[in-house]
Design an enzyme around this catalytic site. Structure first.
Site, mmCIF file in Angstrom:
data_model
loop_
_atom_site.group_PDB
_atom_site.id
_atom_site.type_symbol
_atom_site.label_atom_id
_atom_site.label_comp_id
_atom_site.label_asym_id
_atom_site.label_seq_id
_atom_site.Cartn_x
_atom_site.Cartn_y
_atom_site.Cartn_z
ATOM 1 N N ASP A 1 0.874 -1.174 0.000
ATOM 2 C CA ASP A 1 0.000 0.000 0.000
ATOM 3 C C ASP A 1 0.908 1.219 0.000
ATOM 4 O O ASP A 1 1.494 1.567 1.016
ATOM 5 C CB ASP A 1 -0.897 -0.036 1.251
ATOM 6 C CG ASP A 1 -1.738 1.234 1.401
ATOM 7 O OD1 ASP A 1 -1.677 2.097 0.499
ATOM 8 O OD2 ASP A 1 -2.451 1.343 2.412
ATOM 9 N N LYS B 1 2.980 11.185 -3.116
ATOM 10 C CA LYS B 1 1.946 10.566 -3.949
ATOM 11 C C LYS B 1 1.083 11.631 -4.644
ATOM 12 O O LYS B 1 0.574 11.410 -5.724
ATOM 13 C CB LYS B 1 1.072 9.683 -3.065
ATOM 14 C CG LYS B 1 0.106 8.786 -3.802
ATOM 15 C CD LYS B 1 -0.529 7.860 -2.811
ATOM 16 C CE LYS B 1 -1.597 6.980 -3.427
ATOM 17 N NZ LYS B 1 -2.179 6.100 -2.408
ATOM 18 N N GLU C 1 -7.302 0.533 -4.410
ATOM 19 C CA GLU C 1 -7.311 0.432 -2.950
ATOM 20 C C GLU C 1 -8.652 -0.067 -2.379
ATOM 21 O O GLU C 1 -8.654 -0.943 -1.511
ATOM 22 C CB GLU C 1 -6.927 1.788 -2.336
ATOM 23 C CG GLU C 1 -5.446 2.099 -2.532
ATOM 24 C CD GLU C 1 -5.112 3.572 -2.403
ATOM 25 O OE1 GLU C 1 -5.990 4.354 -2.016
ATOM 26 O OE2 GLU C 1 -3.954 3.938 -2.696
ATOM 27 N N ASP D 1 -13.052 5.610 1.426
ATOM 28 C CA ASP D 1 -11.620 5.617 1.750
ATOM 29 C C ASP D 1 -11.100 7.047 1.854
ATOM 30 O O ASP D 1 -10.870 7.710 0.851
ATOM 31 C CB ASP D 1 -10.864 4.839 0.663
ATOM 32 C CG ASP D 1 -9.351 4.840 0.901
ATOM 33 O OD1 ASP D 1 -8.882 5.495 1.846
ATOM 34 O OD2 ASP D 1 -8.641 4.181 0.122
#
Lengths: 624, 179
Positions: free
Chosen positions: A25, A87, A187, A209
């Site tokens: 992850d 990211k 994800e 999420d």
């Protein structure tokens, strides 16, 4: 040495051919790695027992690169050489960054040909891809240490909303880290897998999420172990960091701070994060700041905090509404809501999401770890370690793929939420006599104007056979693979001549650039290989000693003369001494020596165990 | 085992070539094929096999999407009989149909100024869904009778209705964004 561990027939513990796989992850704030060991899948801790690896990379003065907690410690004192939340920059151009956040502390160098922003550090300019590769290497190393074997492949998770450029950047980072990527997995899908929802016969699942830097809503349809993504939505620049930002802004107002430099900004963000986390359990918390000479202290209660973040939560619920509409399903048809991402620990978020969907969200698993666990489960299936599993994850294209037409308008080639992989062909013609080249601009997004979409790449077709205007028919095929990555091929229909395609990615690295980076990292490669081999031999040595010790304790004195026993002990002790000091080659020899010395012992154990099986049985009772 | 790219989409899923299909059967057939041909089943294969897997899975997806949507399915059925619909220069001379289109569009515009636009949209959507069903029934009949040209015209109308539904969808999206 396997013979030292004698197991009952039919209960052999030695796996046949096992591929070692891990799930990673790669998060905005924290990253994790999970593996499957003896049937159990869990995230792996570092040597100090910490599962979360802060997604922070520090470029140190001595030329070293620090990753994780060590890098995080440098954040306050050396913010310009300490890269976090990278990211958010993956697959992004310099223009995007300006709108992304007005307070990114880094100095960017955006003058490269491909418009990949490079962050200026004392070790030179680095792209987000290289920074991510460092994080991946660190996690892969952790997994290999734990498994004692090199990884055959990994599954890396990405937000479902990631566009082609962002996915490509993630793949490139893995390539730089020398990892074989089985699959980029969304994800939310990983989270559903982790909750074992694939065990349910069928149902509709919403995955909410809210991570550090991204928000995703995914609606999945589950049918007999097959997950289908019905719709995805979200915001790739919204998350817990924004909550911290909101608190920091509030603090700036409360304390009457004027100028905010990088150092103070870090202090504010750290204080904000602590306050946010404290308010998960407490109704009120005190925030202390050191502002130059004087200290500042203020009380923040949960109601104030809720007021600051309600707009942010509302934005996420708007995305949920849109995804439901895309999937053509009603709120009350949702059977399960899975909460993912550290920010879903905030009670206000759980409350509002529960109200919206009208059901209690699932929060049993650690929302930080659930994605990595799901990724590892799929990695294990893809590696071929679970031949009986019929788990299949079907995905959709997160954003429409379009080409630029006359007047800067976008024309949809493949609509968003189309199941992938998918291929679409389109025909063009030439508009000039003898024209041998043409250009195609591919963008991604839902807006009508090309300038409002994300530019992916300029494709230049060359080698079209010269014909009269309008006579050539060029068939362009857009292929999107299971990872959501686009490739383009072109051919002239009459002549069958394939065109050469020159791709200029708008925000990605060219293959050339990646090759250069790979060459650069080759200079470290030799050390890396030795380090890996050493780690493998160390694990092997410990395994040998453990097996030998337990065998000796069981029947060593029974089967061996004192001399034989002492001899084996001597070689064993020599190996133990070597573990932490020898290089891999020396260690290998020491292991061999133990194996050679205990050969006779192994034989005796075999015979003894056969005798034991045979004793008390007539010869015709023995299965041959 | 490779997929035969020459069979038609109905054959691919083992379904009879007709408009009224069993959606559950279609879905199950698609999953069965994907679980065999999806690239995830080939992560350890060589590059050529991987490429082939991407192509085969794409073909299955394309076929599934086509048969799932009524308008695409109707168009595809006509295509198997050699009739193409050309999007750019198709017109209809059915004046009553045109009038209805204009009315619906006006109604949609009025929606924007009314008290409860979302409910207004639902009302129009209901009407259009009803129309879709009627056209679908006509298509089934005409196709069976071999009246392909007439079936094609009905397909055009189905497509018109579909587009208005899409526009209403987009409009509702805008409304929600404002709320």
């Amino acid at each position: 040495m396997a013979l030292l561990q004698i197991s009952e027939p039919g209960q052999t513990t030695a796996p046949h051919q096992r591929n070692y796989a891990a799930g990673i992850d790669l998060g905005t704030t924290n990253s994790l790695v999970a593996v499957n060991r003896s049937g159990k899948t869990d995230t792996l801790p570092d040597s100090e027992g910490r599962h979360l690896l802060p997604s922070v990379v520090h470029y140190a003065e001595n030329g070293k690169i620090l990753v994780g907690h060590a890098a995080q410690q440098k954040q306050a004192s050396d913010p310009l050489n300490t890269i976090s939340s990278v990211k958010r920059i993956m697959g992004r151009g310099i223009e995007d960054l300006k709108s992304l956040s007005n307070r990114l502390p880094y100095e960017f160098d955006g003058n490269s040909d491909t418009h990949v922003p490079r962050i200026h550090t004392r070790q030179g300019n680095v792209s987000a891809i290289e920074v991510s590769a460092e994080i991946l290497k660190n996690l892969a190393h952790r997994a290999e240490q734990s498994l004692g074997e090199p990884l055959s492949g990994v599954v890396i998770t990405v937000p479902a909303y990631f566009d082609d450029a962002q996915r490509q950047a993630t793949r490139d980072a893995a390539r730089l880290a020398d990892l074989n990527v089985y699959r980029l997995l969304n994800e939310p899908t990983a989270a559903a897998v982790a909750y074992g929802l694939d065990q349910n016969p069928d149902g509709l699942i919403a995955i909410y999420d809210l991570g550090g830097g991204t928000f995703d809503i995914s609606l999945l349809h589950l049918n007999k172990g097959v997950f289908e993504v019905l719709a995805t939505g979200g915001d790739s620049a919204l998350g817990g960091d924004d909550m911290d930002h909101a608190i920091a802004e509030w603090l700036i107002g409360q304390a009457g701070i004027g100028e905010v430099d990088a150092l103070l900004f870090r202090q504010l963000m750290t204080a904000a994060r602590q306050a946010k986390e404290a308010l998960t359990d407490a109704d009120s918390t005190r925030i202390e700041l050191t502002l130059g000479e004087q200290d500042f202290s203020v009380e923040m209660d949960r109601a104030t905090f809720n007021g600051l973040i309600d707009d942010l939560i509302k934005k996420t619920l708007m995305s949920c509404r849109r995804a439901l509409r895309d999937a053509k399903i009603d709120k009350d048809e949702i059977d399960n809501v899975v909460m993912v991402g550290g920010s879903t620990r905030v009670p206000r978020v759980q409350q509002k999401v529960g109200e919206f969907f009208g059901c209690e969200p699932l929060t049993d698993l650690d929302p930080d770890r659930v994605v990595a666990i799901g990724a590892a489960i799929q990695a294990d299936v893809l590696a071929g370690n679970k031949p009986d599993s019929d788990m299949l994850l079907l995905d959709v294209l997160p954003l429409s793929l379009c080409i630029e037409t006359m007047g800067g308008l976008s024309e949809k080639i493949i609509a968003r939420n189309t199941p992938i992989p998918v291929a679409r062909a389109q025909e063009f013609t030439t508009f000039k006599d003898g024209q041998t080249a043409m250009a195609i601009h591919v963008v991604q997004g839902e807006r009508e104007l090309v300038s409002d979409c994300r530019s992916l790449a300029h494709f230049e077709l060359r080698g079209i056979p010269p014909m009269a205007a309008g006579a050539a028919r060029i068939k362009v095929t857009y292929q999107v693979d299971a990872d959501g990555l686009l490739s383009v091929t072109a051919e002239e229909v009459h002549s069958g001549v394939k065109s050469d395609i020159v791709i200029k990615p708008s925000y990605g690295l060219t293959d050339q650039e990646i090759e250069t980076m790979l060459r650069d990292s080759m200079s470290h490669a030799k050390e890396d290989i030795e380090a890996r081999m050493l780690a493998e031999q160390q694990v092997e040595a410990r395994r040998v000693i453990e097996a030998l010790d337990s065998a000796l304790a069981q029947d060593g004195h029974e089967l061996l003369t004192d001399e034989e026993y002492a001899n084996i002990q001597k070689v064993r002790n020599e190996l133990e001494k070597q573990i932490d000091v020898a290089n891999s080659e020396q260690l290998k020899k020491a292991i061999k020596a133990v194996e050679a010395a205990s050969e006779g012992y192994v034989e005796k154990r075999m015979n003894a165990s056969v005798r034991q099986v045979l004793s008390g049985k007539n010869i015709d009772q023995v299965d041959v | 085992m490779n997929i035969d790219f020459n069979q038609n989409y109905f054959e691919l899923f083992g379904l009879p070539l007709r408009f009224d299909i069993d959606k559950k059967q279609l879905h199950a057939a698609q999953l069965k094929l994907q679980s065999e041909f999806h690239p995830d089943r080939f992560v350890n294969a060589d590059d050529q096999e991987k490429r082939l897997a991407v192509q085969q899975a794409s073909y299955i997806n394309e076929a599934y999407e086509t048969l799932k949507h009524p308008v695409k399915r109707a168009r595809y059925m006509l295509q198997t009989r050699g009739l193409e619909l050309n999007d750019d220069n198709e017109t209809t001379s059915d004046t009553s149909f045109l009038m209805e289109q204009i009315e619906l569009r006006e109604e949609m515009d009025q929606c924007k100024s009314c008290q409860d636009p979302l409910r207004c949209c639902d009302h129009i959507t209901g009407k259009l869904d009803q129309r879709s069903k009627e056209y679908a029934a006509q298509f089934v009949k005409l196709f069976e009778q071999g009246e392909l040209e007439l079936a094609r015209q009905v397909t055009r109308k189905m497509q018109f209705v579909d587009r208005i539904l899409e526009q209403i969808d987009e409009y509702q999206l805008e409304l929600e964004d404002e709320l």
